[in-house]
Design a protein around this motif. Structure first.
Motif: not given
Ligand code: ADP
Length: 489
Positions: A264, A269, A275, A401, A373, A397, A271
């Motif tokens: 995470w 990541d 990025n 992010y 994600h 998480y 998914h």
């Protein structure tokens, strides 16, 4: 006696990357590795569900046709072995009739009728297997009601078995709402003597509870945040277990869950469409655009906040509050994306709302790890309005992010989220206390208002992205706890 290498048998009903319905799987997938990095010899055990079989994971047979008593029956099942990415042994307890099913615990209509048999088998098989392969563990770390019989067996059936005599058990409560309650008449299925059927044992208000067994027979109890460890001793949050937990409070420890930043992190990541990091935020904008398109929302929302929610659809998660104020929230000209699976009634309510607000609200009913994600990366604000939340991982998480959490001040949400103060520039999110739709709405309003102030918002995002909730500190606390149980031995 202080041992150099602790041997830990880690038993959980779900473990990432093999089987997952919620945060317990994340914890069981990452805590063993963190303990291993600190020098422990950890081996993991879980049932061999269809979900795992279908992943085609390469396994070898660790035990063939292990004999496992279940009530007056003797069942036989294989134990299959594989490894985690960092080489920890993982044992799958196989028994086609019990575990080769579409889901882990039940269907949206309810639990499987034979969950007692299923998890009794798992508990008993795990201990018998350890004895068979001579894994003389020092600690068996059990998670949630599905493993609650293990501490009970060590204190009853195996009390005088020299193989287990030095072992201690730790029982972690990930959610007090799941208590593994069955009619008292079914005690013989667990092979426990009727002398254990009393309030200081497995008996629970005239029934039996496997969660209670875990609490009563273990040598230490932990739960997944300091705040939740206090809450579950109160009638508001204890769900009937408060008295027992208060009675056992000197054995109860609150240890905050950690985050596996290997899985995470927006920088790495795999998914997400792009990025990004605090220094290079362009990827967040691209992730937002991708999410808007993927969920069929209006592109005009690029300039407005997009709210995300990823959750089991259960009453615990505050969806009833959200449903009450959906029309008002969407009138604030924003986007809302919900990913969830669970109660049919809640599913229908949010589906109806999404139909009313197409272009601004997108939902996906299902369990979808990659989409989870992409929502983390693409949303601006993350909602966790839980009625109760033992720890909660999604808010942690979200912080990493740069997706600002709006949470209710309960359990681990209260321990991890500090309200943002525009004066000092401190804080990492928004928090509300009374469990009311109105308060949730007002808190979302505050977040949406601050979103218009780009500089303040960037500070808020940065505070979250810089925070460190990695496992190392929590794993150390677990290891200290394991070691403390040997004192005087
Ligand atoms: P809980 O364990 O109560 O479900 P947590 O916040 O501790 O809550 O953990 C939830 C975990 O499950 C997170 O990793 C979250 O991303 C994931 N999750 C929940 N629902 C879904 C879903 N429908 N699809 C994908 N992941 C989900």
């Amino acid at each position: 006696m202080v041992k150099d290498t602790l041997k830990v048998l880690f038993l959980a009903p779900e473990v990432v990357p093999f089987a997952k319905t919620g945060g317990l799987a994340d914890v069981a997938g990452s805590l063993p590795s963190a303990l291993h990095r600190l020098g422990a010899d950890v081996r993991i055990g879980l049932p061999y569900y269809r979900m795992i079989k279908e992943k085609g994971i390469a396994t070898r047979i660790a035990s063939e046709r292990l004999e496992v008593p279940l009530g007056h029956l003797i069942l036989r099942g294989d134990v299959l072995e594989t490894e985690t990415e960092d080489g920890l042994p993982v044992y799958f307890f196989e028994r086609e009739d019990l575990f080769d099913r579409p889901n882990l615990y039940g269907t949206p209509e309810g639990d499987y009728y034979d969950n007692l048999e299923r998890f009794t088998y798992f508990c008993r098989a795990a201990l018998l297997f350890a004895r068979e392969v001579d894994f003389d563990f020092d600690v068996v770390h059990c998670h949630d009601w599905q493993t609650g019989l293990v501490p009970a067996y060590l204190k009853t059936l195996y009390k005088t078995d020299s193989f287990f005599s030095a072992a201690v058990s730790v029982f972690t409560i990930h959610n007090i709402g799941y208590q593994g309650i069955f009619p008292r008449e079914r005690l013989p299925t667990c092979s426990l003597p009727s002398s254990e059927l009393h309030p200081g044992g497995i008996e629970y208000w005239g029934n039996i509870s496997l969660l209670k067994a875990g609490i009563m027979y273990s040598d230490a109890i932990t739960t997944v945040s300091p705040k939740y460890s206090r809450e579950i001793q109160t009638s508001e949050y204890g769900m009937g277990m408060e008295g027992i937990l208060h009675h056992r409070r000197t054995f109860l420890h609150g240890i905050l869950n950690g985050v596996d930043y290997g899985l995470w992190s927006p920088q790495t990541d795999t998914h997400v469409p792009a990025n990004y990091s605090l220094e290079k935020l362009a990827g967040k904008k691209r992730s937002k655009e991708f999410l808007i398109k993927e969920m069929n929302l209006d592109l005009t929302l690029m300039n407005r906040p997009v709210l995300g929610m990823i959750s089991r659809l259960s009453a615990q998660k505050g969806l009833d509050l959200l449903v009450q104020i959906l029309d008002e929230i969407l009138a604030l000209d924003l986007g809302l994306v919900v990913l969830g699976l669970g109660d049919e009634e809640i599913q229908e309510a949010i589906q109806e709302a999404a139909d009313r607000h197409s272009g601004h609200m997108g939902i996906k009913i299902g369990f979808d790890e990659p989409l989870a994600h992409r929502i983390m990366a693409g949303a601006d604000i993350f909602l966790v309005p839980s009625q109760y939340e033992p720890c909660g991982l999604t808010q942690m998480y979200a912080l990493r992010y740069g997706t600002v959490p709006v949470v209710r001040a309960t359990g681990g949400l209260d321990d991890t989220i500090v309200p943002f103060d525009p004066e000092t520039g401190e804080g990492n999110g928004f928090k509300f206390e009374p469990y009311e739709a109105k308060t949730l709405f007002e808190t979302i309003q505050q977040a949406v208002k601050l979103f218009n102030d780009y500089r303040a918002w960037k500070t808020l995002m940065a505070n979250g992205m810089k925070a460190d909730f990695s496992w190392d500190r929590s794993a150390k606390s677990y290891l200290e706890l394991y070691r403390s149980l040997f004192k005087g031995a």
